[in-house]
Design an enzyme around this catalytic site. Structure first.
Site, PDB file in Angstrom:
ATOM      1  N   ASN A 270      30.770 -37.301  23.857  1.00 40.60           N
ATOM      2  CA  ASN A 270      31.714 -37.766  22.840  1.00 40.60           C
ATOM      3  C   ASN A 270      31.246 -37.440  21.423  1.00 40.60           C
ATOM      4  O   ASN A 270      31.431 -38.216  20.498  1.00 40.60           O
ATOM      5  CB  ASN A 270      31.995 -39.259  23.006  1.00 40.60           C
ATOM      6  CG  ASN A 270      33.176 -39.775  22.188  1.00 40.60           C
ATOM      7  OD1 ASN A 270      33.162 -40.919  21.749  1.00 40.60           O
ATOM      8  ND2 ASN A 270      34.188 -38.971  21.984  1.00 40.60           N
TER       9      ASN A 270
ATOM     10  N   CYS B   2      31.431 -33.754  20.449  1.00 37.85           N
ATOM     11  CA  CYS B   2      31.984 -32.437  20.109  1.00 37.85           C
ATOM     12  C   CYS B   2      33.441 -32.293  20.553  1.00 37.85           C
ATOM     13  O   CYS B   2      34.353 -32.347  19.743  1.00 37.85           O
ATOM     14  CB  CYS B   2      31.146 -31.306  20.716  1.00 37.85           C
ATOM     15  SG  CYS B   2      29.531 -31.060  19.952  1.00 37.85           S
ATOM     16  N   ARG B   3      33.638 -32.108  21.845  1.00 37.92           N
ATOM     17  CA  ARG B   3      34.972 -31.755  22.339  1.00 37.92           C
ATOM     18  C   ARG B   3      35.980 -32.889  22.253  1.00 37.92           C
ATOM     19  O   ARG B   3      37.093 -32.696  21.747  1.00 37.92           O
ATOM     20  CB  ARG B   3      34.880 -31.250  23.781  1.00 37.92           C
ATOM     21  CG  ARG B   3      34.093 -29.964  23.904  1.00 37.92           C
ATOM     22  CD  ARG B   3      33.879 -29.560  25.329  1.00 37.92           C
ATOM     23  NE  ARG B   3      32.988 -30.509  25.999  1.00 37.92           N
ATOM     24  CZ  ARG B   3      32.735 -30.498  27.305  1.00 37.92           C
ATOM     25  NH1 ARG B   3      33.308 -29.618  28.085  1.00 37.92           N
ATOM     26  NH2 ARG B   3      31.910 -31.385  27.830  1.00 37.92           N
ATOM     27  N   SER B   4      35.647 -34.056  22.776  1.00 34.49           N
ATOM     28  CA  SER B   4      36.649 -35.131  22.790  1.00 34.49           C
ATOM     29  C   SER B   4      36.980 -35.654  21.397  1.00 34.49           C
ATOM     30  O   SER B   4      38.153 -35.892  21.113  1.00 34.49           O
ATOM     31  CB  SER B   4      36.260 -36.252  23.755  1.00 34.49           C
ATOM     32  OG  SER B   4      34.998 -36.783  23.485  1.00 34.49           O
TER      33      SER B   4
ATOM     34  N   ASP C 234      31.786 -26.373  26.001  1.00 41.69           N
ATOM     35  CA  ASP C 234      31.002 -27.351  25.236  1.00 41.69           C
ATOM     36  C   ASP C 234      30.172 -26.624  24.172  1.00 41.69           C
ATOM     37  O   ASP C 234      29.179 -25.971  24.484  1.00 41.69           O
ATOM     38  CB  ASP C 234      30.082 -28.130  26.171  1.00 41.69           C
ATOM     39  CG  ASP C 234      29.431 -29.319  25.497  1.00 41.69           C
ATOM     40  OD1 ASP C 234      29.420 -29.372  24.242  1.00 41.69           O
ATOM     41  OD2 ASP C 234      28.927 -30.199  26.218  1.00 41.69           O
TER      42      ASP C 234
ATOM     43  N   CYS D 132      34.832 -36.250  27.051  1.00 41.76           N
ATOM     44  CA  CYS D 132      33.891 -35.168  27.337  1.00 41.76           C
ATOM     45  C   CYS D 132      32.573 -35.815  27.772  1.00 41.76           C
ATOM     46  O   CYS D 132      32.555 -36.982  28.152  1.00 41.76           O
ATOM     47  CB  CYS D 132      33.727 -34.221  26.150  1.00 41.76           C
ATOM     48  SG  CYS D 132      32.904 -34.907  24.699  1.00 41.76           S
TER      49      CYS D 132
END
Length: 151
Positions: free
Chosen positions: A12, A14-16, A124, A9
């Protein structure tokens, strides 16, 4: 052969890392052996743990992200991983600019969403503040990814 998968993301945090944590748990539940990591296209948060509210939302669903640390994606990742999974089109474009000839396959995480979902990216939550909504996307895409790997 163990699949090596990198989730990417922007920062690095939150999402990934959520994708890494969710896929790790779901793969273990299915008895699937994967080598997983996550990274960001930017290095602003390198060395930091995932964002506190993201960790809290993930922990409420049984995913512990506390041991993960942010890092920036490198050109070497294209040789170290079989598959690099981007969270949105901007991440994908950044990865494509870095991708050497013959490197890892690069896909959007939403490629593994159910057909007809209309999802084109994982939102995000750093900006939307909808950590649970992001986890909903991540869990569904994680199941789709694992289903695809088992085929």
């Amino acid at each position: 052969m163990t699949q090596r998968i990198l989730f990417v993301c922007l920062g690095n945090i939150c999402r990934s890392p959520s994708a890494e944590g969710v896929v790790r748990v779901k793969a273990a539940q299915r008895g699937v052996n994967l080598n997983l990591d996550s990274a960001g296209t930017g290095g602003w948060h390198a060395g930091e743990p995932p964002y506190g509210p993201m960790q809290k939302a993930a922990k409420a669903r049984g995913y512990d992200l506390s041991g993960l640390r942010a890092r920036e994606v490198t050109e070497g990742d294209f040789g170290a991983f079989d598959l690099i999974v981007a969270m949105d089109a901007d991440n994908m474009a950044n990865l494509r600019r870095m991708q050497p000839e013959g490197g890892a396959e690069v896909r959007l995480f939403t490629d593994y969403a159910p057909e007809g979902s209309g999802w084109t990216e994982v939102p995000d939550p750093y900006y939307t503040r909808d950590f649970d909504g992001t986890l909903d996307h991540v869990e569904v895409c994680a199941d789709g990814l694992l289903d695809a790997l088992s085929r």
